[in-house]
Scaffold this active site. Structure first.
Site, mmCIF file in Angstrom:
data_model
loop_
_atom_site.group_PDB
_atom_site.id
_atom_site.type_symbol
_atom_site.label_atom_id
_atom_site.label_comp_id
_atom_site.label_asym_id
_atom_site.label_seq_id
_atom_site.Cartn_x
_atom_site.Cartn_y
_atom_site.Cartn_z
ATOM 1 N N ASP A 164 0.849 -1.183 0.000
ATOM 2 C CA ASP A 164 0.000 0.000 0.000
ATOM 3 C C ASP A 164 0.896 1.249 0.000
ATOM 4 O O ASP A 164 2.074 1.167 0.356
ATOM 5 C CB ASP A 164 -0.866 -0.050 1.268
ATOM 6 C CG ASP A 164 -1.667 1.216 1.475
ATOM 7 O OD1 ASP A 164 -2.307 1.682 0.527
ATOM 8 O OD2 ASP A 164 -1.651 1.741 2.621
ATOM 9 N N ASP A 180 -0.442 5.093 0.846
ATOM 10 C CA ASP A 180 -0.810 6.056 1.895
ATOM 11 C C ASP A 180 -0.806 5.428 3.295
ATOM 12 O O ASP A 180 -1.512 4.452 3.546
ATOM 13 C CB ASP A 180 -2.205 6.623 1.635
ATOM 14 C CG ASP A 180 -2.232 7.548 0.428
ATOM 15 O OD1 ASP A 180 -1.144 7.953 -0.029
ATOM 16 O OD2 ASP A 180 -3.333 7.862 -0.053
ATOM 17 N N ASP A 239 -1.905 -0.819 6.009
ATOM 18 C CA ASP A 239 -2.219 -0.174 7.295
ATOM 19 C C ASP A 239 -3.712 -0.101 7.596
ATOM 20 O O ASP A 239 -4.090 0.269 8.701
ATOM 21 C CB ASP A 239 -1.635 1.253 7.328
ATOM 22 C CG ASP A 239 -2.425 2.223 6.460
ATOM 23 O OD1 ASP A 239 -2.837 1.826 5.353
ATOM 24 O OD2 ASP A 239 -2.641 3.365 6.895
#
Ligand code: MG
Length: 270
Positions: A12, A14, A217
């Protein structure tokens, strides 16, 4: 003789490789270098658009395939490692595999969801570059790239999102929440795209034991983390982990965001 092993990293952007505020990957440079030295593919797998990810690939010096808009599209540079594969279209030097629903269909569907639920919904399609820039902290130019959607519409809901999931499901669509926005999309997620791309690597690497690693996250990373052999969850800026992400054998990083990314991947590949 044991077979050759190779890692593929799905990550990922961001809040994971990029810091939550400021979009910086500085803390991850040692691990990025280690991956590059070992020629380990780093597959960016983000809710960002193709146009945004292409920019980050340039900045990161990354020449590998990537996955855009929460699994909507897989982009593989034409001729990459001599791979042979089936693709849907060719676009700007990439073989593209489209898994997501087309964007005009999504915009129409979001309008219907707004009507059905009476929720105060604002999608990227309703915003100008300036508003997206303000909400995301992106520069104006990058906000423009973020609005070049192909498979996924980010939106905000004012107040409680009562009835949203039911309305989305009734239309046969999916909704997920990244760091800042809800995302409306076809029946896709990062997991299906991750599996498909891992399969392409395996088919094109006979005799090699391909080990997949995923780093994320948030909830929208869960399908990706379920699809890989080794799943890594990075700590959030508030010092907590996303509690909704539960995967067997999940590795939780000690450090936040890109620093956690760095430490976990360095530990794994060196
Ligand atoms: Mg994230």
């Amino acid at each position: 003789m044991p077979g050759q092993q190779c890692y593929i990293i799905f990550s990922d952007l961001d809040g994971t490789l990029l810091s939550h505020d400021g979009y910086s990957w500085e803390d991850a440079i040692p691990a990025l270098e280690a991956l590059r030295k070992r020629d380990i593919p780093l597959i960016l797998c983000s809710s960002k658009t193709k146009s945004e990810i292409v920019l980050y690939r340039q900045r990161l010096g990354n020449g590998h395939p990537f996955i855009s808009e929460n699994g909507g599209g897989i982009f593989i540079p034409i001729g990459y490692r001599g791979f042979r594969l089936c693709y849907d279209v060719i676009q700007d030097g990439y073989w593209v595999i489209s898994l997501g629903m087309d964007y005009p269909g999504l915009v129409k569907a979001l309008g219907e969801i707004r009507e059905r639920t009476g929720l105060k919904i604002r999608g990227f399609c309703d915003m100008r570059d300036e508003e997206v820039a303000m909400l995301t902290g992106l520069g104006l130019e990058e906000a423009g790239l973020a609005r070049k959607r192909q498979y996924d519409e980010p939106f905000l809901v004012e107040g409680e999102a009562d009835g949203l999931r039911e309305a989305v499901e009734a239309m046969g669509l999916e909704c997920t929440k990244g760091g800042r926005f809800f995302h409306l999309m076809g029946n896709v997620d990062k997991g299906a795209a991750t599996r498909r791309l891992a399969e392409i690597y395996r088919e094109n690497s006979p005799g090699v034991d391909v080990i997949t690693v995923g780093v994320g996250d948030s909830l929208n990373d869960l399908p990706m983390l379920e699809a890989v052999d080794t799943a890594i969850l990075v700590k959030r800026p508030d010092g907590e982990y996303d509690q909704r992400v539960v995967v067997e054998g999940l590795i939780r990083t000690e450090a936040i965001g890109p620093k956690g990314w760095n430490d976990a991947l360095l530990g794994l590949v060196t």
